[in-house]
Design an enzyme around this catalytic site. Structure first.
Site, PDB file in Angstrom:
ATOM      1  N   HIS A 146      -0.436   1.053  16.286  1.00 25.23           N
ATOM      2  CA  HIS A 146      -0.635  -0.166  17.101  1.00 25.23           C
ATOM      3  C   HIS A 146       0.443  -0.279  18.176  1.00 25.23           C
ATOM      4  O   HIS A 146       1.205  -1.256  18.229  1.00 25.23           O
ATOM      5  CB  HIS A 146      -0.617  -1.420  16.211  1.00 25.23           C
ATOM      6  CG  HIS A 146      -1.627  -1.386  15.105  1.00 25.23           C
ATOM      7  ND1 HIS A 146      -2.990  -1.418  15.338  1.00 25.23           N
ATOM      8  CD2 HIS A 146      -1.494  -1.290  13.751  1.00 25.23           C
ATOM      9  CE1 HIS A 146      -3.632  -1.375  14.185  1.00 25.23           C
ATOM     10  NE2 HIS A 146      -2.759  -1.265  13.202  1.00 25.23           N
ATOM     11  N   TYR A 163      -0.869   4.148  10.745  1.00 24.35           N
ATOM     12  CA  TYR A 163      -1.200   3.170  11.786  1.00 24.35           C
ATOM     13  C   TYR A 163       0.008   3.021  12.700  1.00 24.35           C
ATOM     14  O   TYR A 163       1.157   3.023  12.236  1.00 24.35           O
ATOM     15  CB  TYR A 163      -1.527   1.792  11.170  1.00 24.35           C
ATOM     16  CG  TYR A 163      -2.862   1.748  10.475  1.00 24.35           C
ATOM     17  CD1 TYR A 163      -4.041   1.927  11.194  1.00 24.35           C
ATOM     18  CD2 TYR A 163      -2.952   1.525   9.113  1.00 24.35           C
ATOM     19  CE1 TYR A 163      -5.285   1.895  10.556  1.00 24.35           C
ATOM     20  CE2 TYR A 163      -4.186   1.490   8.470  1.00 24.35           C
ATOM     21  CZ  TYR A 163      -5.339   1.686   9.192  1.00 24.35           C
ATOM     22  OH  TYR A 163      -6.557   1.663   8.560  1.00 24.35           O
ATOM     23  N   GLU A 172      -5.636   4.292  13.906  1.00 25.82           N
ATOM     24  CA  GLU A 172      -6.579   3.350  14.517  1.00 25.82           C
ATOM     25  C   GLU A 172      -7.293   3.884  15.756  1.00 25.82           C
ATOM     26  O   GLU A 172      -8.193   3.226  16.268  1.00 25.82           O
ATOM     27  CB  GLU A 172      -5.879   2.012  14.850  1.00 25.82           C
ATOM     28  CG  GLU A 172      -4.889   2.035  16.010  1.00 25.82           C
ATOM     29  CD  GLU A 172      -3.472   2.440  15.608  1.00 25.82           C
ATOM     30  OE1 GLU A 172      -3.284   2.923  14.465  1.00 25.82           O
ATOM     31  OE2 GLU A 172      -2.557   2.290  16.454  1.00 25.82           O
ATOM     32  N   ASP A 200      -2.673  -7.333  15.113  1.00 29.57           N
ATOM     33  CA  ASP A 200      -1.999  -6.020  15.136  1.00 29.57           C
ATOM     34  C   ASP A 200      -2.105  -5.382  16.511  1.00 29.57           C
ATOM     35  O   ASP A 200      -1.321  -4.493  16.852  1.00 29.57           O
ATOM     36  CB  ASP A 200      -2.546  -5.090  14.039  1.00 29.57           C
ATOM     37  CG  ASP A 200      -4.035  -4.877  14.121  1.00 29.57           C
ATOM     38  OD1 ASP A 200      -4.710  -5.579  14.901  1.00 29.57           O
ATOM     39  OD2 ASP A 200      -4.543  -3.998  13.407  1.00 29.57           O
ATOM     40  N   LYS A 248       1.771   1.688   7.348  1.00 30.46           N
ATOM     41  CA  LYS A 248       2.100   0.849   8.500  1.00 30.46           C
ATOM     42  C   LYS A 248       2.953   1.593   9.516  1.00 30.46           C
ATOM     43  O   LYS A 248       3.564   2.624   9.226  1.00 30.46           O
ATOM     44  CB  LYS A 248       2.847  -0.410   8.050  1.00 30.46           C
ATOM     45  CG  LYS A 248       1.960  -1.438   7.379  1.00 30.46           C
ATOM     46  CD  LYS A 248       0.668  -1.743   8.129  1.00 30.46           C
ATOM     47  CE  LYS A 248       0.864  -2.651   9.340  1.00 30.46           C
ATOM     48  NZ  LYS A 248      -0.444  -2.973   9.991  1.00 30.46           N
ATOM     49  N   ARG A 263       0.844  -1.201   0.000  1.00 29.31           N
ATOM     50  CA  ARG A 263       0.000   0.000   0.000  1.00 29.31           C
ATOM     51  C   ARG A 263       0.881   1.255   0.000  1.00 29.31           C
ATOM     52  O   ARG A 263       2.085   1.183   0.207  1.00 29.31           O
ATOM     53  CB  ARG A 263      -0.896   0.019   1.253  1.00 29.31           C
ATOM     54  CG  ARG A 263      -2.040  -0.966   1.213  1.00 29.31           C
ATOM     55  CD  ARG A 263      -2.747  -1.075   2.562  1.00 29.31           C
ATOM     56  NE  ARG A 263      -1.960  -1.780   3.549  1.00 29.31           N
ATOM     57  CZ  ARG A 263      -2.337  -2.012   4.796  1.00 29.31           C
ATOM     58  NH1 ARG A 263      -3.503  -1.562   5.237  1.00 29.31           N
ATOM     59  NH2 ARG A 263      -1.560  -2.683   5.633  1.00 29.31           N
TER      60      ARG A 263
END
Ligand SMILES: NC(=O)C1=CN([C@@H]2O[C@H](COP(=O)(O)OP(=O)(O)OC[C@H]3O[C@@H](n4cnc5c(N)ncnc54)[C@H](O)[C@@H]3O)[C@@H](O)[C@H]2O)C=CC1
Ligand SMILES: CC(=O)C(=O)O
Ligand SMILES: [Mg+2]
Length: 369
Positions: free
Chosen positions: A96, A94, A118, A270, A75, A15
């Site tokens: 996490h 993101y 997120e 994740d 990511k 991505r």
């Protein structure tokens, strides 16, 4: 502001943080956009496509990190990436962080302002920047499970939907949120026998309504988990407590009661995973076996379908991204929904569930800003 888009470097992550159409929006808002050469290769967007949208092309990631005021990624930053972040710079991606103390330390030490997709919210109470990737991962989870069930993959040798006269696979979905309902929809579509567990009575009622009897619902207790995992051929882990580490719902003990060649897909990996025996895997080597049960625990599932995922992600991230680019950290002061996304700012952890999971001090975002 100068907005930078490095090429993603996580294993088999195709991505890209900004698609050319989004670059055009940033440029129209008066920003410079610097895209690493080849960043769009996974979505078949060339450097020329980015240039046509108004971007400048950087020869490497180092240039992007060094010259940008705001970094837009997909990511969580990898070690070589967080080493290049700095105070005064905004990171929008993101993260996490709850299950990832090493990355958290890297971000804290860098001084960067890190906004996690997120945990951004909206007036409707959902997680709008997580939802599109949860839709993708939920749907993919059933494709992954159907493949893992085949005999040459070590699975039970079962066709998800069965055939007339032979029963279909039993699919258990733990968590009836976005991932869970999209997984259930695909499983129902293939003709599987689907049961959804959730801890929220209200959510169970919504899910029941949604499926009109084509999927069963059950309140999620350890008793229910124990009984349902015994009969399941596929279990999809799709629970979330926003920002926090996932609760371990399927224990090692429960695994012993499961059928040989059955498949666990832990989408919640994740956030650390909701099965006791889960450990993160990659698209390169997605599965492993514990007690004859196949585990699929890929933490960036949507990376496998980057064309769908990059566009779906950009549709969700564009509005808040422009707010950040247009107003800098003032955007975080003005919007409580965007501020919910702030996880780390100038060395302070500003999201409570993350601070608790990392056993570190929590500073309310407004105090830190
Ligand atoms: N591996 C991957 O590539 C991806 C992973 N995800 C992850 O999937 C997970 C789920 O995300 P969403 O569906 O968007 O979250 P969501 O918030 O829409 O749904 C989570 C559901 O879990 C339920 N839940 C909480 N505790 C539970 C329990 N003890 N038993 C049963 N249900 C329980 C909640 O009531 C809620 O309905 C998250 O960790 C998310 O980050 C999302 C996209 C990609
Ligand atoms: C949400 C997430 O982890 C992903 O899309 O990769
Ligand atoms: Mg059992």
């Amino acid at each position: 502001m100068r907005v930078g888009v490095p090429k993603e470097i996580k294993n088999h992550e195709y991505r890209v943080g900004l698609v050319p159409g989004s670059v055009r929006e940033y440029v129209q808002n008066g920003h410079d956009v610097l895209v690493e050469t080849g960043a769009g290769a996974g979505i078949k967007a060339s450097d020329a496509d980015y240039q046509a949208a108004g971007a400048k092309i950087a020869p490497d990631a180092k240039t992007v990190f060094a010259q940008s005021d705001m970094i837009v990624k997909v990511k969580e930053p990898q070690p070589t990436e967080w080493a290049q972040l700095r105070e005064g710079q905004i990171l929008y991606t993101y993260l996490h962080l709850a299950p990832d103390p090493t990355q958290a330390r890297g971000l804290i030490d860098s001084g960067v302002t890190a906004v996690a997709y997120e945990t951004v919210t909206d007036p409707h109470g959902g997680l709008p920047l997580l939802a599109p990737m949860s839709e993708v991962a939920g749907r993919l989870s059933i494709q992954a499970a159907a493949y893992a069930l085949t005999a040459h993959q070590g699975g039970r040798g079962l066709l998800m939907g069965g055939v007339p006269g032979v029963l279909p696979a039993k699919v258990l979905v733990i968590g009836g949120g976005v991932v869970g309902t999209h997984a259930a929809r695909m499983a129902v579509g293939l003709g599987a026998d689907v049961t959804i567990l959730d801890r929220s009575q209200r959510r169970l009622a919504e899910v029941d309504e949604l499926f009109g009897g084509r999927a069963k619902t059950r309140y999620s207790t350890f008793e229910a988990l124990d009984e349902e995992t015994d009969v399941a051929d596929v279990v999809v882990g799709a629970v979330l407590i926003p920002g926090a580490s996932a609760p371990k719902l399927v224990t090692r003990e429960m695994l012993k009661g499961m059928k040989e060649g059955s498949v666990l897909v832990d989408v919640a990996i994740d956030q650390g995973g909701c099965f006791e025996t889960s450990k993160a895997t990659t698209h390169q080597d997605p599965t492993y076996v514990v007690d004859d049960v196949i585990h699929y625990c890929v933490a960036n599932m949507p990376g496998a379908v980057p064309l769908t995922s990059s566009h779906a992600l950009n549709n969700a991230t564009l509005t808040y991204g422009l707010m950040l680019a247009n107003k800098g950290t003032d955007a975080l002061k003005e919007s409580q929904y965007l501020r919910e996304g702030l996880n780390v700012h100038r060395g302070k952890v500003t999201y409570k569930a993350v601070a608790e999971a990392l056993n570190t001090a929590f500073t309310p975002a407004l105090d830190a800003l």
